[in-house]
Design a protein around this motif. Sequence first.
Motif, PDB file in Angstrom:
ATOM      1  N   ARG A 164       8.987  -3.408   3.559  1.00 14.50           N
ATOM      2  CA  ARG A 164       8.726  -2.144   3.663  1.00 14.50           C
ATOM      3  C   ARG A 164       9.853  -1.090   3.724  1.00 14.50           C
ATOM      4  O   ARG A 164      10.806  -1.639   4.026  1.00 14.50           O
ATOM      5  CB  ARG A 164       7.724  -1.608   4.911  1.00 14.50           C
ATOM      6  CG  ARG A 164       6.634  -2.483   5.003  1.00 14.50           C
ATOM      7  CD  ARG A 164       6.166  -2.371   6.707  1.00 14.50           C
ATOM      8  NE  ARG A 164       7.237  -2.898   7.502  1.00 14.50           N
ATOM      9  CZ  ARG A 164       6.773  -3.153   8.908  1.00 14.50           C
ATOM     10  NH1 ARG A 164       5.753  -2.598   9.593  1.00 14.50           N
ATOM     11  NH2 ARG A 164       7.891  -3.713   9.748  1.00 14.50           N
ATOM     12  N   GLU A 180       0.728  -1.248   0.046  1.00 17.59           N
ATOM     13  CA  GLU A 180      -0.029  -0.055   0.058  1.00 17.59           C
ATOM     14  C   GLU A 180       0.838   1.195  -0.142  1.00 17.59           C
ATOM     15  O   GLU A 180       0.199   2.394  -0.444  1.00 17.59           O
ATOM     16  CB  GLU A 180      -0.783  -0.053   1.248  1.00 17.59           C
ATOM     17  CG  GLU A 180      -1.892  -1.161   1.144  1.00 17.59           C
ATOM     18  CD  GLU A 180      -2.729  -1.125   2.447  1.00 17.59           C
ATOM     19  OE1 GLU A 180      -2.465  -0.025   3.150  1.00 17.59           O
ATOM     20  OE2 GLU A 180      -3.539  -1.890   2.575  1.00 17.59           O
ATOM     21  N   ARG A 181       1.972   1.065   0.322  1.00 15.63           N
ATOM     22  CA  ARG A 181       2.865   2.379   0.715  1.00 15.63           C
ATOM     23  C   ARG A 181       3.527   2.877  -0.664  1.00 15.63           C
ATOM     24  O   ARG A 181       3.547   1.946  -1.597  1.00 15.63           O
ATOM     25  CB  ARG A 181       4.083   2.137   1.640  1.00 15.63           C
ATOM     26  CG  ARG A 181       3.952   2.284   2.987  1.00 15.63           C
ATOM     27  CD  ARG A 181       5.197   2.035   3.813  1.00 15.63           C
ATOM     28  NE  ARG A 181       5.101   2.086   4.936  1.00 15.63           N
ATOM     29  CZ  ARG A 181       6.134   1.722   6.034  1.00 15.63           C
ATOM     30  NH1 ARG A 181       7.312   1.831   5.661  1.00 15.63           N
ATOM     31  NH2 ARG A 181       5.976   1.801   7.238  1.00 15.63           N
ATOM     32  N   LYS A 182       3.693   4.193  -0.920  1.00 15.73           N
ATOM     33  CA  LYS A 182       4.261   4.628  -2.215  1.00 15.73           C
ATOM     34  C   LYS A 182       5.821   4.906  -1.770  1.00 15.73           C
ATOM     35  O   LYS A 182       6.060   5.414  -0.678  1.00 15.73           O
ATOM     36  CB  LYS A 182       3.754   6.033  -2.459  1.00 15.73           C
ATOM     37  CG  LYS A 182       2.187   5.869  -2.824  1.00 15.73           C
ATOM     38  CD  LYS A 182       1.859   5.065  -4.121  1.00 15.73           C
ATOM     39  CE  LYS A 182       0.166   4.875  -4.449  1.00 15.73           C
ATOM     40  NZ  LYS A 182       0.202   3.954  -5.387  1.00 15.73           N
ATOM     41  N   PRO A 183       6.620   4.655  -2.695  1.00 13.34           N
ATOM     42  CA  PRO A 183       8.202   4.704  -2.499  1.00 13.34           C
ATOM     43  C   PRO A 183       8.752   6.012  -2.517  1.00 13.34           C
ATOM     44  O   PRO A 183      10.173   6.123  -2.516  1.00 13.34           O
ATOM     45  CB  PRO A 183       8.520   3.708  -3.462  1.00 13.34           C
ATOM     46  CG  PRO A 183       7.883   3.922  -4.547  1.00 13.34           C
ATOM     47  CD  PRO A 183       6.276   4.146  -3.965  1.00 13.34           C
ATOM     48  N   TRP A 184       7.811   7.044  -2.719  1.00 14.74           N
ATOM     49  CA  TRP A 184       8.438   8.281  -3.350  1.00 14.74           C
ATOM     50  C   TRP A 184       9.510   8.861  -2.114  1.00 14.74           C
ATOM     51  O   TRP A 184      10.664   9.813  -2.485  1.00 14.74           O
ATOM     52  CB  TRP A 184       7.376   9.467  -3.723  1.00 14.74           C
ATOM     53  CG  TRP A 184       6.726   9.758  -2.561  1.00 14.74           C
ATOM     54  CD1 TRP A 184       5.374   9.402  -1.779  1.00 14.74           C
ATOM     55  CD2 TRP A 184       6.939  10.958  -1.752  1.00 14.74           C
ATOM     56  NE1 TRP A 184       4.940  10.260  -0.956  1.00 14.74           N
ATOM     57  CE2 TRP A 184       5.879  11.217  -0.715  1.00 14.74           C
ATOM     58  CE3 TRP A 184       7.967  11.920  -1.517  1.00 14.74           C
ATOM     59  CZ2 TRP A 184       5.751  11.929   0.313  1.00 14.74           C
ATOM     60  CZ3 TRP A 184       7.595  12.878  -0.626  1.00 14.74           C
ATOM     61  CH2 TRP A 184       6.532  13.151   0.257  1.00 14.74           C
ATOM     62  N   LYS A 185       9.151   8.617  -0.685  1.00 13.08           N
ATOM     63  CA  LYS A 185       9.806   9.171   0.209  1.00 13.08           C
ATOM     64  C   LYS A 185      11.328   8.694   0.379  1.00 13.08           C
ATOM     65  O   LYS A 185      12.316   9.567   0.317  1.00 13.08           O
ATOM     66  CB  LYS A 185       9.057   9.169   1.637  1.00 13.08           C
ATOM     67  CG  LYS A 185       7.898   9.798   1.941  1.00 13.08           C
ATOM     68  CD  LYS A 185       7.511   9.522   3.103  1.00 13.08           C
ATOM     69  CE  LYS A 185       6.101  10.815   3.505  1.00 13.08           C
ATOM     70  NZ  LYS A 185       5.677  10.547   4.841  1.00 13.08           N
TER      71      LYS A 185
END
Length: 464
Positions: free
Chosen positions: A461, A262-267
């Motif tokens: 994650r 569900e997480r976006k990897p942009w950070k």
Amino acid sequence: MSEPQTTAPAVDDPTAKRSVKDLVRAAISGWLGTALEFMDYQLYSLAAALVFADLFFSSENPAVAVVAAMATYGVGYVARPVGAFFFARLGDKTGRTKVLFYTILLMGLATTLIGFLPTYNQVGVLAPILLVILRIAQGFGAGAEISGAGVMLAEYAPAKRRGIIASLVALGTNCGTLLASAIWAILLVAYSEQEVIDWAWRIPFIGSAIIMLFAIWVRFNLKETPVFEERDDVVDGKALSREETIQLATETGDVRTLEAMERKPWKAFSIALLLRFGQAGNSGMIQTYLISYITVVLLLDRSIGVNAVIVSSLVAFITVPLSGWLGDRFGRKRMYIVWAVIALIIIIPTMLMISSGVTLQVFIGYVVLHNLAVMSFASLENLTLPELFGARNRYTFTAMAREIAAIIATGAGPVIAAAWVSAVTGSFIPIIIMLFIFTLSALIASIWMPEVAGRDLTDPRDAI
């Protein structure tokens, strides 16, 4: 400031399933691959500057031939991001060691075959075409090599020693550059200029096959990383598709994997991009443009810049493992901040020393600036970037962050610096400003990033 999350190897630590012999083989493999990559590129860059304009391009316009030779050198860098994406994606799906076998084989063969190429006088325009094809193959393989080596060593090494072991990748860059420079130096002394142009230029390219064959033998017998094998989404040595992974995680109640999907990897990707942008930018300015500045603007003898690079590269054999060890001892985040602050402090004094034109001051200024603003970051970077990302896409995101940031920073930095310095009649102020910009990007990223030392690399994650 948070303490590093050190995790002692235990029964559930996948690295405990590999022997010391396995770890040594992995470390040698990573070091050899990176050394071969940088030796390949240094061999070509020196050949492009010295003889390739005469060998592979029409002699009707010498100036155009030189530009064409340099452009062919740049083709390899354009191919790197494409190769990084292709091979890194494959590495996340089928394993790190399999892909690293392919990359070193492709790099090594391309370099060796350059030594067998016919010249322009022999086959005409076919000569530069074949050279470009081999340069593309070289860059395609190299794009995923150093990232894969960093990922492999991070996933092999015990949690408390990842920093110093992964720093061997950065040492490989020094070994390759020094070896290629030494080979060319010997050639130019041992043979006349005409002999070098006629046939001796082929020796280093063909001779590179020795290192390639040894590296291939090491990797052929290398076990897959324990972290890759321990991934929940890896079945029979191959990663499941996204849909299959979600289904399996739902059935088994694997909260970590469901959260990772569900997480976006942009950070994490943005932090990796900024860290790499800072190191690559400083590298391009100091290792590429500053040598030209010493020769062209300060009008010092060419040997001063070259010898300063050699001395600084030798000093880096201390700086790199020291930085890796400090990263293990005090954490990646803390050491990134410390190195960035120190680099910001020494930029002005070292540039004043270099711009003085006094040989001893030029040497001291260059060695200090190069080691503290480039090599200290390079040591930490090879481990920190893989630790930022989750297990499923670690290789892909690490490789893409490295190559995208590098092609922007090292491609644009020296060009902007040269134009800016020329516009202000030789002032070193533009160099200082650009070094500040690159170093600040690394400092901002290091403040933003979480501590990643010792984190569980089987975690799907990202660290943030």
